[in-house]
Write an enzyme that holds these catalytic residues in place. Sequence first.
Site, PDB file in Angstrom:
ATOM      1  N   MET A   1       0.801  -1.220   0.000  1.00  0.00           N
ATOM      2  CA  MET A   1       0.000   0.000   0.000  1.00  0.00           C
ATOM      3  C   MET A   1       0.835   1.272   0.000  1.00  0.00           C
ATOM      4  O   MET A   1       0.445   2.273  -0.595  1.00  0.00           O
ATOM      5  CB  MET A   1      -0.908   0.005   1.229  1.00  0.00           C
ATOM      6  CG  MET A   1      -2.018  -1.021   1.188  1.00  0.00           C
ATOM      7  SD  MET A   1      -3.260  -0.684  -0.081  1.00  0.00           S
ATOM      8  CE  MET A   1      -4.193   0.626   0.713  1.00  0.00           C
TER       9      MET A   1
ATOM     10  N   ASP B   1      11.188   3.437   4.433  1.00  0.00           N
ATOM     11  CA  ASP B   1      11.133   2.040   4.868  1.00  0.00           C
ATOM     12  C   ASP B   1      12.477   1.690   5.483  1.00  0.00           C
ATOM     13  O   ASP B   1      13.415   2.491   5.454  1.00  0.00           O
ATOM     14  CB  ASP B   1      10.786   1.092   3.715  1.00  0.00           C
ATOM     15  CG  ASP B   1       9.965  -0.109   4.185  1.00  0.00           C
ATOM     16  OD1 ASP B   1      10.354  -0.729   5.203  1.00  0.00           O
ATOM     17  OD2 ASP B   1       8.955  -0.445   3.544  1.00  0.00           O
TER      18      ASP B   1
ATOM     19  N   VAL C   1       2.844   0.221   7.824  1.00  0.00           N
ATOM     20  CA  VAL C   1       3.718  -0.923   8.104  1.00  0.00           C
ATOM     21  C   VAL C   1       2.849  -2.160   8.364  1.00  0.00           C
ATOM     22  O   VAL C   1       1.623  -2.062   8.424  1.00  0.00           O
ATOM     23  CB  VAL C   1       4.645  -0.629   9.309  1.00  0.00           C
ATOM     24  CG1 VAL C   1       5.491   0.607   9.029  1.00  0.00           C
ATOM     25  CG2 VAL C   1       3.859  -0.453  10.599  1.00  0.00           C
TER      26      VAL C   1
ATOM     27  N   GLU D   1       0.578  -5.233   9.793  1.00  0.00           N
ATOM     28  CA  GLU D   1      -0.512  -5.176  10.770  1.00  0.00           C
ATOM     29  C   GLU D   1      -0.167  -5.919  12.058  1.00  0.00           C
ATOM     30  O   GLU D   1      -0.814  -6.923  12.416  1.00  0.00           O
ATOM     31  CB  GLU D   1      -1.787  -5.762  10.150  1.00  0.00           C
ATOM     32  CG  GLU D   1      -2.453  -4.861   9.136  1.00  0.00           C
ATOM     33  CD  GLU D   1      -3.229  -3.713   9.787  1.00  0.00           C
ATOM     34  OE1 GLU D   1      -4.436  -3.855  10.014  1.00  0.00           O
ATOM     35  OE2 GLU D   1      -2.611  -2.675  10.072  1.00  0.00           O
TER      36      GLU D   1
ATOM     37  N   LYS E   1       3.678  -1.237  14.956  1.00  0.00           N
ATOM     38  CA  LYS E   1       3.032   0.062  14.790  1.00  0.00           C
ATOM     39  C   LYS E   1       3.330   0.989  15.977  1.00  0.00           C
ATOM     40  O   LYS E   1       3.620   2.174  15.790  1.00  0.00           O
ATOM     41  CB  LYS E   1       1.529  -0.127  14.599  1.00  0.00           C
ATOM     42  CG  LYS E   1       1.172  -0.762  13.254  1.00  0.00           C
ATOM     43  CD  LYS E   1      -0.319  -0.858  13.053  1.00  0.00           C
ATOM     44  CE  LYS E   1      -0.669  -1.516  11.731  1.00  0.00           C
ATOM     45  NZ  LYS E   1      -0.309  -0.707  10.548  1.00  0.00           N
TER      46      LYS E   1
ATOM     47  N   SER F   1      -6.272  -1.540   9.049  1.00  0.00           N
ATOM     48  CA  SER F   1      -7.622  -1.911   8.635  1.00  0.00           C
ATOM     49  C   SER F   1      -8.469  -2.385   9.804  1.00  0.00           C
ATOM     50  O   SER F   1      -9.667  -2.617   9.645  1.00  0.00           O
ATOM     51  CB  SER F   1      -7.556  -3.019   7.570  1.00  0.00           C
ATOM     52  OG  SER F   1      -6.844  -4.139   8.066  1.00  0.00           O
TER      53      SER F   1
ATOM     54  N   HIS G   1      -7.572   4.904   6.792  1.00  0.00           N
ATOM     55  CA  HIS G   1      -7.530   3.602   6.127  1.00  0.00           C
ATOM     56  C   HIS G   1      -7.904   3.680   4.646  1.00  0.00           C
ATOM     57  O   HIS G   1      -9.056   3.932   4.292  1.00  0.00           O
ATOM     58  CB  HIS G   1      -8.468   2.621   6.846  1.00  0.00           C
ATOM     59  CG  HIS G   1      -8.500   1.268   6.231  1.00  0.00           C
ATOM     60  ND1 HIS G   1      -9.651   0.516   6.115  1.00  0.00           N
ATOM     61  CD2 HIS G   1      -7.502   0.522   5.675  1.00  0.00           C
ATOM     62  CE1 HIS G   1      -9.375  -0.631   5.526  1.00  0.00           C
ATOM     63  NE2 HIS G   1      -8.081  -0.645   5.241  1.00  0.00           N
TER      64      HIS G   1
ATOM     65  N   GLU H   1     -11.390   5.554   5.336  1.00  0.00           N
ATOM     66  CA  GLU H   1     -12.018   5.580   6.650  1.00  0.00           C
ATOM     67  C   GLU H   1     -11.152   6.432   7.586  1.00  0.00           C
ATOM     68  O   GLU H   1      -9.984   6.114   7.800  1.00  0.00           O
ATOM     69  CB  GLU H   1     -12.145   4.168   7.222  1.00  0.00           C
ATOM     70  CG  GLU H   1     -13.165   3.304   6.505  1.00  0.00           C
ATOM     71  CD  GLU H   1     -13.196   1.875   7.022  1.00  0.00           C
ATOM     72  OE1 GLU H   1     -14.285   1.315   7.161  1.00  0.00           O
ATOM     73  OE2 GLU H   1     -12.100   1.315   7.276  1.00  0.00           O
TER      74      GLU H   1
ATOM     75  N   ASN I   1     -14.600  -3.201   6.517  1.00  0.00           N
ATOM     76  CA  ASN I   1     -14.158  -4.588   6.720  1.00  0.00           C
ATOM     77  C   ASN I   1     -15.168  -5.398   7.531  1.00  0.00           C
ATOM     78  O   ASN I   1     -15.305  -6.607   7.331  1.00  0.00           O
ATOM     79  CB  ASN I   1     -12.787  -4.620   7.403  1.00  0.00           C
ATOM     80  CG  ASN I   1     -11.661  -4.593   6.392  1.00  0.00           C
ATOM     81  OD1 ASN I   1     -11.799  -5.108   5.289  1.00  0.00           O
ATOM     82  ND2 ASN I   1     -10.542  -3.992   6.750  1.00  0.00           N
TER      83      ASN I   1
END
Length: 290
Positions: free
Chosen positions: A14, A33, A98, A100, A105, A127, A148, A160, A198
């Site tokens: 993403m 990154d 990064v 999930e 995070k 998400s 999101h 979102e 979701n």
Amino acid sequence: MHVFKAAVVGAGTMGGEIAQVVASAGLPVVLKDVKQEFVDQGLEKAREVTQGQLGGLVKKEKITQEQADQQLEETLGRIHGTTEYDGFGDVDFVIEAVPEKMDIKRSVFGELDVATPGHAILASNTSSLSISEMGEATSRPDKVVGFHFFYPASVMRLIEVVEGDLTSEEAMQAAANFAQAIRKQAIRCGEAPGFVVNRILNSSVSEVWRVQDEEGLDPKEIDKVIQESKAAPMGPFFLGDLLGLDTVLHVAEHLRDSYGDRFFVSPAMKELVEAGNLGQKTGKGFYEHG
């Protein structure tokens, strides 16, 4: 609050597309990154997406090839790839993209809290994970929001904007305004497992997974029927491969743990993830990817 410069942390599936979305809206963006090879992959994804968009405009004779080439270089010129936080001292809005996993995070948010100016909004592309818990890793939980995107970020218009327990109204409004500035449609939602999309999507997809498991059906045949019936643009098994089966599995397990067994988790998907077959990004999942 106006956003004059943005940043994206995580140049994976993403991240590269999110950076491209920001750059194509005319804003400079830093793409970070942990390894240069990941940064390069993100930059290449941004190039591919931009070339595809501009190529479509050339084909429709809306712009010339010369104009497309110029716009390509201008867009990519707004993206600065890096493995350090050096360019974060003057950013106004950061999007974390990064993996999930909450520990990763929280670590990133702690670093961002130090590397960015005090007014900057710190946003997560998660998400399903808790925005409040990420905010606890910072000294500014009032400026931590969910942001999101949906895959592919360069195409899907919805974002979102998620409110944590301590997120301020000013931060929520700033995030919604930024979404509009990058040509996206924001919907505001509270911090519930799966947020809005979701939770709705997985409630139906989990039934597809359940039927596949109980009746031993071929995932590819299920995808074919769903696509040909136009019930969805693509089947859930192919979509899972594109998103990354590890990410899809994490969300599915999180929703099951939160809401109960009405959210079914595909055993076949779990087996693929445990074997390291995560879909398109590893070359194999429910499908073989060249």
